[in-house]
Design an enzyme around this catalytic site. Structure first.
Site, PDB file in Angstrom:
ATOM      1  N   THR A  33       0.978  -1.206  -0.285  1.00 23.21           N
ATOM      2  CA  THR A  33      -0.150   0.299  -0.048  1.00 23.21           C
ATOM      3  C   THR A  33       0.861   1.226   0.167  1.00 23.21           C
ATOM      4  O   THR A  33       1.570   1.481   0.921  1.00 23.21           O
ATOM      5  CB  THR A  33      -0.777   0.096   1.216  1.00 23.21           C
ATOM      6  OG1 THR A  33      -1.732  -1.096   1.227  1.00 23.21           O
ATOM      7  CG2 THR A  33      -1.822   1.306   1.223  1.00 23.21           C
TER       8      THR A  33
ATOM      9  N   LYS B 109      -7.331   1.504  -2.663  1.00 17.79           N
ATOM     10  CA  LYS B 109      -6.833   0.965  -1.560  1.00 17.79           C
ATOM     11  C   LYS B 109      -7.080   2.321  -0.590  1.00 17.79           C
ATOM     12  O   LYS B 109      -7.474   1.848   0.538  1.00 17.79           O
ATOM     13  CB  LYS B 109      -5.403   0.653  -1.369  1.00 17.79           C
ATOM     14  CG  LYS B 109      -4.860   0.015  -0.048  1.00 17.79           C
ATOM     15  CD  LYS B 109      -5.773  -1.060   0.421  1.00 17.79           C
ATOM     16  CE  LYS B 109      -5.373  -1.672   1.690  1.00 17.79           C
ATOM     17  NZ  LYS B 109      -4.131  -2.138   1.549  1.00 17.79           N
TER      18      LYS B 109
ATOM     19  N   LYS C 161       0.547   5.065   8.138  1.00 10.17           N
ATOM     20  CA  LYS C 161       1.325   5.493   6.926  1.00 10.17           C
ATOM     21  C   LYS C 161       0.424   5.517   5.834  1.00 10.17           C
ATOM     22  O   LYS C 161       0.189   6.435   5.152  1.00 10.17           O
ATOM     23  CB  LYS C 161       2.368   4.371   6.629  1.00 10.17           C
ATOM     24  CG  LYS C 161       2.967   4.524   5.103  1.00 10.17           C
ATOM     25  CD  LYS C 161       2.287   3.540   4.112  1.00 10.17           C
ATOM     26  CE  LYS C 161       2.377   2.128   4.693  1.00 10.17           C
ATOM     27  NZ  LYS C 161       1.817   1.070   3.600  1.00 10.17           N
TER      28      LYS C 161
END
Length: 285
Positions: A94, A169, A237
């Site tokens: 990701t 995502k 993150k």
């Protein structure tokens, strides 16, 4: 096809083990000891990303942060420096949509096929082979690799050109942020009201409040199990990337901003290597 896989973390290990049921897989990880589990299942070890790239037809990567992806692909002895025409490079990390586009642009110059394919489903999905894969890149490249994706997933969705998988995502992570905050606050409230938390979870999961976060991570919280199905530091993150991309599009994202603030607090308190369910520790230790 000769398969190479870089990154043997929680998610990578589950994916590799499923791939190994169908073909040989060569692996690399910065810490070799962390690859022991897949090597015990038959994975072959490679000493460097460069060597792995040179000998593979398909290279999967699944590492921690965009900086790791950038170093891995663009480093002097990295993947793109050792890639060959006709090869497939598949980044499952990701990461930033802009970085996915950059990798695809450079790969195209070299005649390499590039896909960004982040996944959802957590450690359980990786182990069971039921992940959801979100794909950006060329549709024909996905068609070629579809049989491989089906070995570790139950759903493969194509969203468009390079970077589109990463954007999908981000939408996924924004939704999860909401359910993680909701689960934590609901359990804290129920505990303060002195309710039976097992019964509360059972009731919520049987009604309109049902969600993946509660069903998957709620039971772990009640067992004081904060082992990572997904690291809190990695989720932070992801949320930061989502906010960065939202800002580019002129979106404020107040819920995502609050989730980011809370996960920053959690990571700064020393819980970054716990699972995302550790968020509840901010209120009940």
């Amino acid at each position: 096809m000769k398969i190479g896989f870089i990154g043997t973390g929680v998610m990578g290990t589950g994916i590799i083990n499923n791939l190994l049921k169908h073909q040989e897989v060569t692996v690399y990880n910065r810490t070799k000891a962390h690859a022991a589990a897949v090597m015990e299942n038959g994975a072959k070890w490679c000493d460097t990303p460069a060597e792995l790239t040179r000998q593979s037809d398909v290279v999967f990567t699944m590492v921690g942060f965009p900086t790791d992806v950038e170093e891995l692909y663009f480093g002097e002895n990295g993947i793109l420096a050792n890639a060959h025409a006709g090869q497939y490079l598949v980044d499952m990390t990701t990461s930033k949509p802009s970085l996915a586009k950059q990798i695809a642009k450079e790969g195209t110059k070299q005649g390499v096929h590039v896909l960004d394919t982040p996944v959802s489903g957590g450690d359980i999905g990786a182990k069971k082979g039921t992940l959801t894969v979100m794909v950006g890149g060329q549709k024909n490249d996905l068609n070629t690799l579809q049989p491989l994706f089906e070995q570790f997933s139950s759903s493969v969705q194509y969203f468009g050109d390079a970077g589109s998988g990463q954007n999908a995502k981000m939408a996924n992570q924004i939704m999860i942020a909401g359910t993680m905050l909701g689960m934590s606050e609901a359990l804290v409230y129920a505990k303060a009201a002195q309710l039976d938390l097992h019964e509360v979870m059972k009731t919520l999961q049987s009604g309109a409040a049902e969600n993946f976060s509660l069903g998957t991570y709620g039971p772990r919280i009640l067992k004081d199990d904060y082992t990572p199905g997904f690291f809190a530091k990695h989720f932070l993150k992801d949320l930061r990337i989502a906010l960065e991309e939202a800002q580019k599009m002129g979106i404020k994202g107040p819920m995502t901003r609050e989730a980011t603030r809370l996960y920053e607090k959690l990571v700064n308190a020393g819980y970054g290597n716990d699972g995302t369910q550790a968020l509840v520790k901010l209120w009940w230790g």
